[in-house]
Design a protein around this motif. Structure first.
Motif: not given
Length: 266
Positions: A53-73
């Motif tokens: 379960l990952h909480f995004h940074g300020w002004a972001r949303q979860g759609d970025l996290i699930v394709r983030h190249d420093r997290i979803a890898t």
């Protein structure tokens, strides 16, 4: 038996297969809130899944996290169900205890367990920046049954008193962070960002584990504590306010392989 385990137990008993698809850029609705998820590439469609379960940074949303190249890898992309809640107004309520976002996160985990089979002993919570502070707030208020907190460039006040705690805490921070200044302790103590957990776990002196480098070639200096109440790791690097390449996937990989702090994977 923790409230988290009971929650997952009832969800698992009622689980009869994945619900209607909501994955990737399509948000999963939960009342008036929502979240995103990413299924692991190597899932067989049946085995219980570790969850991050990952909480995004300020002004972001979860759609970025699930394709983030420093997290979803790495190990996360291969083996872990990645869950990324959407903060109201792209932010989080972490400033005070009894955060409504804590209730949201707990309800979200139960909703995920109703959609997919999850492993209740492998629930990890992470966050970056504002999201790291929310991750701290969540495990501080409702952390029973959480296997590990993995926080990047953000903490709460070290004077807080937590009601609950995860089994393992791992924190990383850049000494040159100019967004959320490095919370240096008395006498220039670089381990101060985890002093709350060291106190909570009744830790003695930490062990200097020296330097290690991720595949990004960023060098970390690690201090670790093996304590009566849990395990704590503090990684420091000379950079600024960012998610270091590989750091979150490497922590998850190591925890999945060993279940304990051990030596860093190089």
């Amino acid at each position: 038996m923790s409230r988290l385990f009971i929650c997952f137990l009832f969800a698992f008993l009622g689980f009869s297969g994945p619900l209607a698809a909501c994955e990737g850029q399509e948000a999963c609705q939960l009342g008036d809130r929502s979240y995103h998820l990413r299924l692991p590439d190597q899932w067989d469609g049946q085995s219980p899944l570790p969850v991050l379960l990952h909480f995004h940074g300020w002004a972001r949303q979860g759609d970025l996290i699930v394709r983030h190249d420093r997290i979803a890898t790495g190990a996360i992309a291969d083996h872990v169900l990645l869950v990324a809640p959407n903060g109201l107004n792209k932010s989080w309520s972490f400033g005070r205890p009894r955060s409504p976002d804590t209730d949201f996160a707990r309800a979200l985990l139960a909703d995920v367990a109703s959609r997919y089979p999850v492993d209740p002993e492998k629930i990890f919570v992470s966050g970056y920046s504002w999201g790291a502070r929310m991750a701290w707030r969540f495990v501080c208020e409702d952390g029973d049954g959480i296997a590990a907190l993995l926080a990047v460039a953000g903490t709460l006040s070290q004077s807080e008193t937590c009601q609950t705690a995860p089994d393992v805490v791992r924190q990383v921070y850049g000494l040159n962070d100019q967004v959320l200044d490095y919370p240096m302790g008395p006498g220039g103590d670089q381990t101060y960002p985890v002093s709350l957990w060291r106190r909570h776990f009744d830790c003695a002196a930490g062990q200097d584990e020296g330097q290690w480098a991720a595949r990004s070639f960023l060098t970390f200096t690690r201090t670790a504590w093996d304590c009566p109440g849990g395990q704590v790791v503090m990684d420091v690097h000379p950079g600024g306010h960012f998610i270091p390449h590989d750091w979150i996937p490497l922590q998850v990989q190591q925890l999945l392989e060993t279940g304990e702090t051990g030596s860093p994977i190089r």
